[in-house]
Design a protein around this motif. Sequence first.
Motif, mmCIF file in Angstrom:
data_model
loop_
_atom_site.group_PDB
_atom_site.id
_atom_site.type_symbol
_atom_site.label_atom_id
_atom_site.label_comp_id
_atom_site.label_asym_id
_atom_site.label_seq_id
_atom_site.Cartn_x
_atom_site.Cartn_y
_atom_site.Cartn_z
ATOM 1 N N ARG A 30 0.837 -1.205 0.000
ATOM 2 C CA ARG A 30 0.000 0.000 0.000
ATOM 3 C C ARG A 30 0.875 1.260 0.000
ATOM 4 O O ARG A 30 0.619 2.222 0.696
ATOM 5 C CB ARG A 30 -0.969 -0.014 1.175
ATOM 6 C CG ARG A 30 -1.863 -1.244 1.182
ATOM 7 C CD ARG A 30 -2.636 -1.369 2.473
ATOM 8 N NE ARG A 30 -3.289 -2.652 2.596
ATOM 9 C CZ ARG A 30 -4.487 -2.961 2.112
ATOM 10 N NH1 ARG A 30 -5.157 -2.082 1.431
ATOM 11 N NH2 ARG A 30 -4.993 -4.165 2.290
ATOM 12 N N ASP A 31 1.930 1.203 -0.806
ATOM 13 C CA ASP A 31 2.942 2.249 -0.848
ATOM 14 C C ASP A 31 2.865 2.995 -2.179
ATOM 15 O O ASP A 31 3.469 2.594 -3.174
ATOM 16 C CB ASP A 31 4.323 1.623 -0.649
ATOM 17 C CG ASP A 31 5.441 2.637 -0.560
ATOM 18 O OD1 ASP A 31 5.268 3.799 -0.997
ATOM 19 O OD2 ASP A 31 6.509 2.259 -0.046
ATOM 20 N N ARG A 32 2.107 4.073 -2.189
ATOM 21 C CA ARG A 32 1.913 4.842 -3.413
ATOM 22 C C ARG A 32 3.204 5.490 -3.903
ATOM 23 O O ARG A 32 3.415 5.642 -5.105
ATOM 24 C CB ARG A 32 0.828 5.890 -3.204
ATOM 25 C CG ARG A 32 -0.553 5.279 -3.022
ATOM 26 C CD ARG A 32 -1.586 6.341 -2.762
ATOM 27 N NE ARG A 32 -2.918 5.765 -2.668
ATOM 28 C CZ ARG A 32 -3.982 6.457 -2.355
ATOM 29 N NH1 ARG A 32 -3.891 7.749 -2.089
ATOM 30 N NH2 ARG A 32 -5.160 5.864 -2.290
ATOM 31 N N ASN A 33 4.071 5.895 -2.999
ATOM 32 C CA ASN A 33 5.331 6.517 -3.405
ATOM 33 C C ASN A 33 6.223 5.538 -4.150
ATOM 34 O O ASN A 33 6.883 5.912 -5.125
ATOM 35 C CB ASN A 33 6.062 7.111 -2.201
ATOM 36 C CG ASN A 33 5.357 8.335 -1.658
ATOM 37 O OD1 ASN A 33 4.718 9.080 -2.404
ATOM 38 N ND2 ASN A 33 5.446 8.546 -0.361
ATOM 39 N N LEU A 34 6.256 4.286 -3.701
ATOM 40 C CA LEU A 34 7.047 3.262 -4.392
ATOM 41 C C LEU A 34 6.480 3.015 -5.782
ATOM 42 O O LEU A 34 7.232 2.819 -6.746
ATOM 43 C CB LEU A 34 7.087 1.963 -3.582
ATOM 44 C CG LEU A 34 7.894 0.805 -4.173
ATOM 45 C CD1 LEU A 34 9.353 1.200 -4.405
ATOM 46 C CD2 LEU A 34 7.805 -0.416 -3.259
ATOM 47 N N MET A 35 5.170 3.051 -5.908
ATOM 48 C CA MET A 35 4.563 2.905 -7.234
ATOM 49 C C MET A 35 5.039 4.035 -8.143
ATOM 50 O O MET A 35 5.528 3.777 -9.252
ATOM 51 C CB MET A 35 3.031 2.915 -7.143
ATOM 52 C CG MET A 35 2.448 1.657 -6.548
ATOM 53 S SD MET A 35 0.642 1.693 -6.526
ATOM 54 C CE MET A 35 0.282 1.503 -8.267
ATOM 55 N N ARG A 36 4.893 5.272 -7.674
ATOM 56 C CA ARG A 36 5.280 6.435 -8.485
ATOM 57 C C ARG A 36 6.756 6.381 -8.889
ATOM 58 O O ARG A 36 7.110 6.783 -9.989
ATOM 59 C CB ARG A 36 5.027 7.729 -7.714
ATOM 60 C CG ARG A 36 3.632 8.226 -7.812
ATOM 61 C CD ARG A 36 3.468 9.621 -7.182
ATOM 62 N NE ARG A 36 2.057 9.908 -7.092
ATOM 63 C CZ ARG A 36 1.286 9.593 -6.063
ATOM 64 N NH1 ARG A 36 1.786 9.009 -5.002
ATOM 65 N NH2 ARG A 36 0.001 9.872 -6.075
ATOM 66 N N ASP A 37 7.593 5.898 -7.989
ATOM 67 C CA ASP A 37 9.030 5.845 -8.243
ATOM 68 C C ASP A 37 9.382 4.938 -9.421
ATOM 69 O O ASP A 37 10.427 5.100 -10.025
ATOM 70 C CB ASP A 37 9.759 5.379 -6.979
ATOM 71 C CG ASP A 37 11.254 5.503 -7.103
ATOM 72 O OD1 ASP A 37 11.735 6.578 -7.541
ATOM 73 O OD2 ASP A 37 11.955 4.518 -6.778
ATOM 74 N N SER A 59 -4.227 8.877 -11.256
ATOM 75 C CA SER A 59 -5.550 8.373 -10.874
ATOM 76 C C SER A 59 -5.494 6.894 -10.522
ATOM 77 O O SER A 59 -6.152 6.439 -9.580
ATOM 78 C CB SER A 59 -6.552 8.596 -12.005
ATOM 79 O OG SER A 59 -6.733 9.965 -12.237
ATOM 80 N N PHE A 60 -4.720 6.134 -11.282
ATOM 81 C CA PHE A 60 -4.559 4.702 -11.015
ATOM 82 C C PHE A 60 -3.982 4.498 -9.609
ATOM 83 O O PHE A 60 -4.479 3.693 -8.829
ATOM 84 C CB PHE A 60 -3.647 4.082 -12.080
ATOM 85 C CG PHE A 60 -3.313 2.639 -11.851
ATOM 86 C CD1 PHE A 60 -4.274 1.647 -12.003
ATOM 87 C CD2 PHE A 60 -2.022 2.266 -11.501
ATOM 88 C CE1 PHE A 60 -3.959 0.310 -11.804
ATOM 89 C CE2 PHE A 60 -1.699 0.941 -11.306
ATOM 90 C CZ PHE A 60 -2.669 -0.048 -11.463
ATOM 91 N N ILE A 61 -2.949 5.247 -9.291
ATOM 92 C CA ILE A 61 -2.309 5.143 -7.981
ATOM 93 C C ILE A 61 -3.282 5.531 -6.872
ATOM 94 O O ILE A 61 -3.321 4.890 -5.819
ATOM 95 C CB ILE A 61 -1.019 5.994 -7.937
ATOM 96 C CG1 ILE A 61 0.035 5.372 -8.854
ATOM 97 C CG2 ILE A 61 -0.496 6.138 -6.513
ATOM 98 C CD1 ILE A 61 1.232 6.266 -9.125
ATOM 99 N N ASP A 62 -4.086 6.553 -7.118
ATOM 100 C CA ASP A 62 -5.060 6.995 -6.111
ATOM 101 C C ASP A 62 -6.093 5.918 -5.784
ATOM 102 O O ASP A 62 -6.707 5.952 -4.719
ATOM 103 C CB ASP A 62 -5.776 8.263 -6.571
ATOM 104 C CG ASP A 62 -4.887 9.498 -6.510
ATOM 105 O OD1 ASP A 62 -3.826 9.442 -5.845
ATOM 106 O OD2 ASP A 62 -5.252 10.514 -7.139
ATOM 107 N N HIS A 63 -6.302 4.957 -6.682
ATOM 108 C CA HIS A 63 -7.256 3.872 -6.431
ATOM 109 C C HIS A 63 -6.674 2.765 -5.546
ATOM 110 O O HIS A 63 -7.403 1.876 -5.113
ATOM 111 C CB HIS A 63 -7.743 3.271 -7.754
ATOM 112 C CG HIS A 63 -8.783 4.106 -8.425
ATOM 113 N ND1 HIS A 63 -8.465 5.166 -9.237
ATOM 114 C CD2 HIS A 63 -10.129 4.051 -8.380
ATOM 115 C CE1 HIS A 63 -9.581 5.715 -9.674
ATOM 116 N NE2 HIS A 63 -10.603 5.067 -9.173
ATOM 117 N N ILE A 64 -5.386 2.812 -5.284
ATOM 118 C CA ILE A 64 -4.748 1.792 -4.435
ATOM 119 C C ILE A 64 -4.998 2.182 -2.978
ATOM 120 O O ILE A 64 -4.650 3.289 -2.562
ATOM 121 C CB ILE A 64 -3.231 1.703 -4.723
ATOM 122 C CG1 ILE A 64 -2.981 1.398 -6.200
ATOM 123 C CG2 ILE A 64 -2.570 0.681 -3.815
ATOM 124 C CD1 ILE A 64 -3.650 0.144 -6.720
#
Length: 150
Positions: free
Chosen positions: A46-53, A76-81
């Motif tokens: 549940r780590d949105r920053n790791l996704m963005r990276d 938007s995709f990341i915001d759904h996590i």
Amino acid sequence: MFRHTAAPLGAALIALMSAAPVHAASPEEQAVLAPFQSILDAIAKRDRNLMRDNMLPGGMATLKRGDKITQLHFDSFIDHIPVTGTQQLQERIYNPLVKIDDDIAVIWTEYQFFIDGKVDHCGTDIAHLVKRDGRWLVAGIADTQRKDCP
């Protein structure tokens, strides 16, 4: 020059939340698979920053759910996590096919998505990546989703 590379059938089982390394046919394929696997790991954590990276800014996700196709910008995709919750999320990919040409690559792989250890859905993940400043980043993701999983 075009280089065709593919992981041998059954050579890769990549599970979230496991310490098992990515098993691909070459170091170059491992480098391509690594950011995609990091995104899957980030969903589990549940780590949105790791996704963005691991994503190229401005990229898109294309999701097929039943007869509906949805496209979302990565933000938007990341915001759904979900960032909170008690359910254990895990996605396992199988038999990834990796193709690389210079600084672009494609991953085509089967997957199963688990919630609390039980298969919730399955399908195919496709990711295309670009190498920027010597680092592979996911530029786009597409997937199918179905409930009739083996």
